[in-house]
Design a protein around this motif. Structure first.
Motif, PDB file in Angstrom:
ATOM      1  N   LEU A 234       2.313   5.007   0.984  1.00  0.00           N
ATOM      2  CA  LEU A 234       1.859   3.666   0.653  1.00  0.00           C
ATOM      3  C   LEU A 234       2.178   2.681   1.769  1.00  0.00           C
ATOM      4  O   LEU A 234       3.269   2.686   2.325  1.00  0.00           O
ATOM      5  CB  LEU A 234       2.498   3.195  -0.652  1.00  0.00           C
ATOM      6  N   LYS A 235       1.210   1.820   2.055  1.00  0.00           N
ATOM      7  CA  LYS A 235       1.381   0.769   3.054  1.00  0.00           C
ATOM      8  C   LYS A 235       1.332  -0.620   2.429  1.00  0.00           C
ATOM      9  O   LYS A 235       1.856  -1.573   2.984  1.00  0.00           O
ATOM     10  CB  LYS A 235       0.292   0.875   4.135  1.00  0.00           C
ATOM     11  N   TYR A 236       0.671  -0.749   1.281  1.00  0.00           N
ATOM     12  CA  TYR A 236       0.522  -2.056   0.621  1.00  0.00           C
ATOM     13  C   TYR A 236       0.370  -1.836  -0.869  1.00  0.00           C
ATOM     14  O   TYR A 236      -0.323  -0.916  -1.305  1.00  0.00           O
ATOM     15  CB  TYR A 236      -0.712  -2.794   1.145  1.00  0.00           C
ATOM     16  N   VAL A 237       1.000  -2.696  -1.665  1.00  0.00           N
ATOM     17  CA  VAL A 237       0.787  -2.733  -3.114  1.00  0.00           C
ATOM     18  C   VAL A 237       0.753  -4.192  -3.532  1.00  0.00           C
ATOM     19  O   VAL A 237       1.661  -4.957  -3.237  1.00  0.00           O
ATOM     20  CB  VAL A 237       1.896  -2.000  -3.900  1.00  0.00           C
ATOM     21  N   GLY A 238      -0.316  -4.580  -4.213  1.00  0.00           N
ATOM     22  CA  GLY A 238      -0.428  -5.923  -4.778  1.00  0.00           C
ATOM     23  C   GLY A 238      -0.420  -5.829  -6.293  1.00  0.00           C
ATOM     24  O   GLY A 238      -1.032  -4.929  -6.871  1.00  0.00           O
ATOM     25  N   LEU A 239       0.293  -6.744  -6.949  1.00  0.00           N
ATOM     26  CA  LEU A 239       0.427  -6.721  -8.406  1.00  0.00           C
ATOM     27  C   LEU A 239      -0.046  -8.033  -9.013  1.00  0.00           C
ATOM     28  O   LEU A 239       0.135  -9.099  -8.425  1.00  0.00           O
ATOM     29  CB  LEU A 239       1.887  -6.496  -8.815  1.00  0.00           C
TER      30      LEU A 239
ATOM     31  N   THR B 223      -6.391   5.862   1.450  1.00  0.00           N
ATOM     32  CA  THR B 223      -6.687   5.987   0.037  1.00  0.00           C
ATOM     33  C   THR B 223      -6.435   4.646  -0.626  1.00  0.00           C
ATOM     34  O   THR B 223      -5.426   4.003  -0.369  1.00  0.00           O
ATOM     35  CB  THR B 223      -5.784   7.059  -0.614  1.00  0.00           C
ATOM     36  N   ILE B 224      -7.357   4.237  -1.480  1.00  0.00           N
ATOM     37  CA  ILE B 224      -7.194   2.992  -2.232  1.00  0.00           C
ATOM     38  C   ILE B 224      -7.009   3.340  -3.707  1.00  0.00           C
ATOM     39  O   ILE B 224      -7.775   4.112  -4.275  1.00  0.00           O
ATOM     40  CB  ILE B 224      -8.405   2.064  -2.046  1.00  0.00           C
ATOM     41  N   TYR B 225      -5.970   2.784  -4.283  1.00  0.00           N
ATOM     42  CA  TYR B 225      -5.654   3.002  -5.697  1.00  0.00           C
ATOM     43  C   TYR B 225      -5.825   1.687  -6.444  1.00  0.00           C
ATOM     44  O   TYR B 225      -5.519   0.625  -5.921  1.00  0.00           O
ATOM     45  CB  TYR B 225      -4.189   3.418  -5.875  1.00  0.00           C
ATOM     46  N   ALA B 226      -6.259   1.771  -7.685  1.00  0.00           N
ATOM     47  CA  ALA B 226      -6.312   0.606  -8.568  1.00  0.00           C
ATOM     48  C   ALA B 226      -6.047   1.096  -9.983  1.00  0.00           C
ATOM     49  O   ALA B 226      -6.452   2.198 -10.353  1.00  0.00           O
ATOM     50  CB  ALA B 226      -7.654  -0.095  -8.483  1.00  0.00           C
ATOM     51  N   GLY B 227      -5.356   0.279 -10.747  1.00  0.00           N
ATOM     52  CA  GLY B 227      -5.064   0.670 -12.115  1.00  0.00           C
ATOM     53  C   GLY B 227      -4.186  -0.348 -12.797  1.00  0.00           C
ATOM     54  O   GLY B 227      -3.987  -1.454 -12.286  1.00  0.00           O
ATOM     55  N   PHE B 228      -3.662   0.026 -13.942  1.00  0.00           N
ATOM     56  CA  PHE B 228      -2.791  -0.869 -14.688  1.00  0.00           C
ATOM     57  C   PHE B 228      -1.677  -0.082 -15.359  1.00  0.00           C
ATOM     58  O   PHE B 228      -1.776   1.121 -15.562  1.00  0.00           O
ATOM     59  CB  PHE B 228      -3.571  -1.694 -15.703  1.00  0.00           C
ATOM     60  N   ILE B 229      -0.603  -0.825 -15.674  1.00  0.00           N
ATOM     61  CA  ILE B 229       0.569  -0.254 -16.320  1.00  0.00           C
ATOM     62  C   ILE B 229       0.818  -1.055 -17.597  1.00  0.00           C
ATOM     63  O   ILE B 229       1.310  -2.184 -17.533  1.00  0.00           O
ATOM     64  CB  ILE B 229       1.802  -0.347 -15.402  1.00  0.00           C
TER      65      ILE B 229
ATOM     66  N   VAL C 102       4.247  -6.823 -21.110  1.00  0.00           N
ATOM     67  CA  VAL C 102       3.165  -7.328 -20.268  1.00  0.00           C
ATOM     68  C   VAL C 102       2.440  -6.153 -19.635  1.00  0.00           C
ATOM     69  O   VAL C 102       2.976  -5.048 -19.545  1.00  0.00           O
ATOM     70  CB  VAL C 102       3.682  -8.277 -19.160  1.00  0.00           C
ATOM     71  N   THR C 103       1.214  -6.395 -19.220  1.00  0.00           N
ATOM     72  CA  THR C 103       0.438  -5.402 -18.492  1.00  0.00           C
ATOM     73  C   THR C 103       0.408  -5.816 -17.032  1.00  0.00           C
ATOM     74  O   THR C 103       0.126  -6.973 -16.726  1.00  0.00           O
ATOM     75  CB  THR C 103      -0.996  -5.307 -19.050  1.00  0.00           C
ATOM     76  N   VAL C 104       0.719  -4.894 -16.148  1.00  0.00           N
ATOM     77  CA  VAL C 104       0.690  -5.154 -14.712  1.00  0.00           C
ATOM     78  C   VAL C 104      -0.478  -4.368 -14.108  1.00  0.00           C
ATOM     79  O   VAL C 104      -0.599  -3.163 -14.330  1.00  0.00           O
ATOM     80  CB  VAL C 104       2.017  -4.744 -14.036  1.00  0.00           C
ATOM     81  N   TYR C 105      -1.327  -5.072 -13.386  1.00  0.00           N
ATOM     82  CA  TYR C 105      -2.440  -4.454 -12.666  1.00  0.00           C
ATOM     83  C   TYR C 105      -2.024  -4.284 -11.211  1.00  0.00           C
ATOM     84  O   TYR C 105      -1.356  -5.143 -10.657  1.00  0.00           O
ATOM     85  CB  TYR C 105      -3.690  -5.336 -12.755  1.00  0.00           C
ATOM     86  N   TYR C 106      -2.417  -3.158 -10.604  1.00  0.00           N
ATOM     87  CA  TYR C 106      -2.045  -2.934  -9.214  1.00  0.00           C
ATOM     88  C   TYR C 106      -3.257  -2.522  -8.377  1.00  0.00           C
ATOM     89  O   TYR C 106      -4.232  -1.975  -8.880  1.00  0.00           O
ATOM     90  CB  TYR C 106      -0.951  -1.871  -9.091  1.00  0.00           C
ATOM     91  N   MET C 107      -3.162  -2.826  -7.096  1.00  0.00           N
ATOM     92  CA  MET C 107      -4.090  -2.344  -6.084  1.00  0.00           C
ATOM     93  C   MET C 107      -3.208  -1.910  -4.928  1.00  0.00           C
ATOM     94  O   MET C 107      -2.339  -2.659  -4.476  1.00  0.00           O
ATOM     95  CB  MET C 107      -5.046  -3.440  -5.633  1.00  0.00           C
ATOM     96  N   ALA C 108      -3.364  -0.667  -4.503  1.00  0.00           N
ATOM     97  CA  ALA C 108      -2.496  -0.117  -3.461  1.00  0.00           C
ATOM     98  C   ALA C 108      -3.319   0.574  -2.385  1.00  0.00           C
ATOM     99  O   ALA C 108      -4.411   1.093  -2.659  1.00  0.00           O
ATOM    100  CB  ALA C 108      -1.501   0.861  -4.074  1.00  0.00           C
ATOM    101  N   ILE C 109      -2.780   0.583  -1.172  1.00  0.00           N
ATOM    102  CA  ILE C 109      -3.422   1.252  -0.056  1.00  0.00           C
ATOM    103  C   ILE C 109      -2.414   2.230   0.539  1.00  0.00           C
ATOM    104  O   ILE C 109      -1.260   1.873   0.798  1.00  0.00           O
ATOM    105  CB  ILE C 109      -3.872   0.250   1.026  1.00  0.00           C
ATOM    106  N   GLY C 110      -2.859   3.446   0.741  1.00  0.00           N
ATOM    107  CA  GLY C 110      -2.010   4.477   1.348  1.00  0.00           C
ATOM    108  C   GLY C 110      -2.760   5.214   2.438  1.00  0.00           C
ATOM    109  O   GLY C 110      -3.992   5.203   2.483  1.00  0.00           O
ATOM    110  N   ILE C 111      -2.002   5.865   3.306  1.00  0.00           N
ATOM    111  CA  ILE C 111      -2.638   6.664   4.366  1.00  0.00           C
ATOM    112  C   ILE C 111      -2.162   8.107   4.278  1.00  0.00           C
ATOM    113  O   ILE C 111      -1.168   8.414   3.678  1.00  0.00           O
ATOM    114  CB  ILE C 111      -2.350   6.111   5.771  1.00  0.00           C
TER     115      ILE C 111
END
Length: 78
Positions: A24-29, A1-7, A69-78
């Motif tokens: 979750l296996k990876y999260v990039g901010l 599963t790929i997630y993308a969004g912002f906080i 601040v606004t944090v954008y994320y992209m995450a990968i999960g299995i």
């Protein structure tokens, strides 16, 4: 599963839970600073730590934002 969004208005230590639930296996901010809110002379780094199932914690490495601040994320999960 790929997630993308912002906080928006992301605080130090904020816990983010992603749905649907995966492991979750990876999260990039990435950080977006409002005009005039960029701290001077130091790198601006946000890191995802403490992966537990479908959640992670946001931490700011060597600075504390003085304005929201606004944090954008992209995450990968299995």
């Amino acid at each position: 599963t790929i997630y993308a969004g912002f906080i928006p208005n992301c605080l130090q230590g904020q816990i983010v839970q992603l749905l649907p639930s995966t492991t979750l296996k990876y999260v990039g901010l990435s950080i977006f600073f409002p005009t005039g809110a960029i701290p001077a002379t130091i790198p601006k780094i946000a890191t995802a730590i403490n992966f537990v199932a479908n959640q992670f914690t946001v931490t700011y490495g060597n600075f504390s934002p003085t304005n929201p601040v606004t944090v954008y994320y992209m995450a990968i999960g299995i």
